[in-house]
Design a protein around this motif. Structure first.
Motif, PDB file in Angstrom:
ATOM      1  N   GLY A  22       0.722  -1.262   0.192  1.00  0.00           N
ATOM      2  CA  GLY A  22       0.007  -0.283  -0.012  1.00  0.00           C
ATOM      3  C   GLY A  22       0.671   1.131   0.018  1.00  0.00           C
ATOM      4  O   GLY A  22       1.727   1.221   0.614  1.00  0.00           O
ATOM      5  N   HIS A  23       0.475   2.189  -0.848  1.00  0.00           N
ATOM      6  CA  HIS A  23       1.122   3.653  -1.071  1.00  0.00           C
ATOM      7  C   HIS A  23       0.356   4.532  -0.206  1.00  0.00           C
ATOM      8  O   HIS A  23      -0.962   4.592  -0.101  1.00  0.00           O
ATOM      9  CB  HIS A  23       1.246   3.891  -2.285  1.00  0.00           C
ATOM     10  CG  HIS A  23       1.658   5.289  -2.474  1.00  0.00           C
ATOM     11  ND1 HIS A  23       1.283   6.538  -2.948  1.00  0.00           N
ATOM     12  CD2 HIS A  23       3.275   5.807  -2.403  1.00  0.00           C
ATOM     13  CE1 HIS A  23       2.011   7.461  -3.198  1.00  0.00           C
ATOM     14  NE2 HIS A  23       3.379   6.946  -2.568  1.00  0.00           N
ATOM     15  N   SER A  24       1.016   5.152   0.720  1.00  0.00           N
ATOM     16  CA  SER A  24       0.360   6.396   1.496  1.00  0.00           C
ATOM     17  C   SER A  24      -0.808   5.990   2.152  1.00  0.00           C
ATOM     18  O   SER A  24      -0.751   5.143   3.126  1.00  0.00           O
ATOM     19  CB  SER A  24       0.163   7.421   0.400  1.00  0.00           C
ATOM     20  OG  SER A  24       0.053   8.691   1.172  1.00  0.00           O
ATOM     21  N   PHE A  25      -2.135   6.601   1.859  1.00  0.00           N
ATOM     22  CA  PHE A  25      -3.433   6.139   2.350  1.00  0.00           C
ATOM     23  C   PHE A  25      -3.943   4.773   2.473  1.00  0.00           C
ATOM     24  O   PHE A  25      -4.245   4.273   3.025  1.00  0.00           O
ATOM     25  CB  PHE A  25      -4.278   7.196   2.020  1.00  0.00           C
ATOM     26  CG  PHE A  25      -5.583   7.166   2.731  1.00  0.00           C
ATOM     27  CD1 PHE A  25      -5.753   7.892   4.109  1.00  0.00           C
ATOM     28  CD2 PHE A  25      -6.598   6.401   2.305  1.00  0.00           C
ATOM     29  CE1 PHE A  25      -6.827   7.660   4.759  1.00  0.00           C
ATOM     30  CE2 PHE A  25      -7.932   6.278   2.992  1.00  0.00           C
ATOM     31  CZ  PHE A  25      -7.890   6.892   4.177  1.00  0.00           C
ATOM     32  N   GLY A  26      -3.254   4.342   1.167  1.00  0.00           N
ATOM     33  CA  GLY A  26      -3.477   2.782   0.808  1.00  0.00           C
ATOM     34  C   GLY A  26      -2.795   1.787   1.760  1.00  0.00           C
ATOM     35  O   GLY A  26      -3.533   0.926   2.555  1.00  0.00           O
ATOM     36  N   LYS A  31      -3.835  -1.458   7.034  1.00  0.00           N
ATOM     37  CA  LYS A  31      -4.049  -1.746   8.434  1.00  0.00           C
ATOM     38  C   LYS A  31      -5.254  -1.812   8.999  1.00  0.00           C
ATOM     39  O   LYS A  31      -5.545  -2.694   9.961  1.00  0.00           O
ATOM     40  CB  LYS A  31      -3.497  -0.527   9.015  1.00  0.00           C
ATOM     41  CG  LYS A  31      -1.861  -0.480   8.706  1.00  0.00           C
ATOM     42  CD  LYS A  31      -1.119   0.800   9.157  1.00  0.00           C
ATOM     43  CE  LYS A  31      -1.410   1.605  10.555  1.00  0.00           C
ATOM     44  NZ  LYS A  31      -0.635   2.690  10.572  1.00  0.00           N
ATOM     45  N   GLU A  32      -6.422  -1.060   8.558  1.00  0.00           N
ATOM     46  CA  GLU A  32      -7.891  -1.204   8.894  1.00  0.00           C
ATOM     47  C   GLU A  32      -8.437  -2.470   8.484  1.00  0.00           C
ATOM     48  O   GLU A  32      -8.812  -3.268   9.365  1.00  0.00           O
ATOM     49  CB  GLU A  32      -8.692  -0.176   8.260  1.00  0.00           C
ATOM     50  CG  GLU A  32      -8.415   1.353   8.849  1.00  0.00           C
ATOM     51  CD  GLU A  32      -9.033   2.146   8.177  1.00  0.00           C
ATOM     52  OE1 GLU A  32      -9.735   2.143   6.992  1.00  0.00           O
ATOM     53  OE2 GLU A  32      -9.349   3.542   8.776  1.00  0.00           O
ATOM     54  N   ALA A  33      -7.938  -2.914   7.372  1.00  0.00           N
ATOM     55  CA  ALA A  33      -8.305  -4.240   6.846  1.00  0.00           C
ATOM     56  C   ALA A  33      -7.983  -5.397   7.887  1.00  0.00           C
ATOM     57  O   ALA A  33      -8.771  -6.471   8.164  1.00  0.00           O
ATOM     58  CB  ALA A  33      -7.821  -4.810   5.615  1.00  0.00           C
ATOM     59  N   ILE A  34      -6.523  -5.387   8.098  1.00  0.00           N
ATOM     60  CA  ILE A  34      -6.039  -6.461   9.037  1.00  0.00           C
ATOM     61  C   ILE A  34      -6.646  -6.308  10.269  1.00  0.00           C
ATOM     62  O   ILE A  34      -6.941  -7.421  10.930  1.00  0.00           O
ATOM     63  CB  ILE A  34      -4.352  -6.064   9.321  1.00  0.00           C
ATOM     64  CG1 ILE A  34      -3.655  -6.289   7.825  1.00  0.00           C
ATOM     65  CG2 ILE A  34      -3.757  -7.055  10.116  1.00  0.00           C
ATOM     66  CD1 ILE A  34      -3.720  -7.767   7.201  1.00  0.00           C
TER      67      ILE A  34
END
Length: 201
Positions: A22-26, A31-34
């Protein structure tokens, strides 16, 4: 949405090890998905199969430049720019800090997940005219529990690879290889070989 997309892809293919990039906000979305995958049973196997995450200039501690970005987005709203995502990346933002704590708790419990962070070594210019400096400074991009790699690019170039000789391409390959080596040392080949054998029965 990210976890649903991964689930749909996995329905089409056999189980395999997962590396998120993931780049930047990705990186924040990953992290939210994990964190969600640990608490939601329908996504638990995604977490079980995740062997590594590569963060490209992710502002784990927020970024001062995101405030300037939100200002620019307000000026260019007529073109569809939004300030919502950028406001979420302000330095010392409580929700961002809370997410970091929850994510690190998952990582500590899941010792098999290898983290790699990459940060820019060159300053960024807005429209090649306005000097912005480092969009995500090193101390905001690195993690104590990760392998941290400096890349000879500005922030916008971290996820753009012009050729195999591009510094970003080389850094991402290094990250994938380090995750693979870590996973192999933890016995992942044996685990996925069993799944592939089972799928042929």
């Amino acid at each position: 949405m990210l976890l649903r997309a991964v689930n749909e892809e996995r329905r089409e293919h056999h189980k395999c090890p997962i590396i998120f990039i993931g780049h930047s906000f990705g990186g924040i979305i990953i992290k939210e998905a994990i964190c969600l995958a640990e608490t939601d049973k329908q996504y638990r196997d995604i977490l079980d199969d995740t062997i590594g995450i590569i963060f490209l200039g992710t502002p784990h501690q927020g970024s001062n430049v995101s405030q300037f970005g939100a200002f620019i987005a307000r000026l260019t709203w007529v073109f569809g720019s939004s300030t919502i995502l950028l406001k979420g990346l302000y330095r010392d933002n409580p929700p961002l800090s809370d997410l970091q704590e929850r994510f690190m708790s998952v990582i500590r419990r899941r010792k098999d997940i290898k983290l790699v962070t990459m940060y820019e070594k060159h300053h960024t210019y807005f429209a090649q005219l306005i000097y912005l400096g480092f969009i995500v400074e090193r101390n905001a991009a690195v993690l104590d529990v990760a392998e941290n790699i400096a890349v000879e690019k500005d922030h916008m170039g971290l996820n753009k690879c012009a050729s195999p000789n591009d510094p970003a391409y080389d850094a991402i390959c290094q990250g994938i290889n380090r995750i693979r080596d870590h996973a192999e040392s933890r016995g992942w080949k044996k685990k996925y070989l069993k799944w592939s054998e089972r799928s042929r029965l």
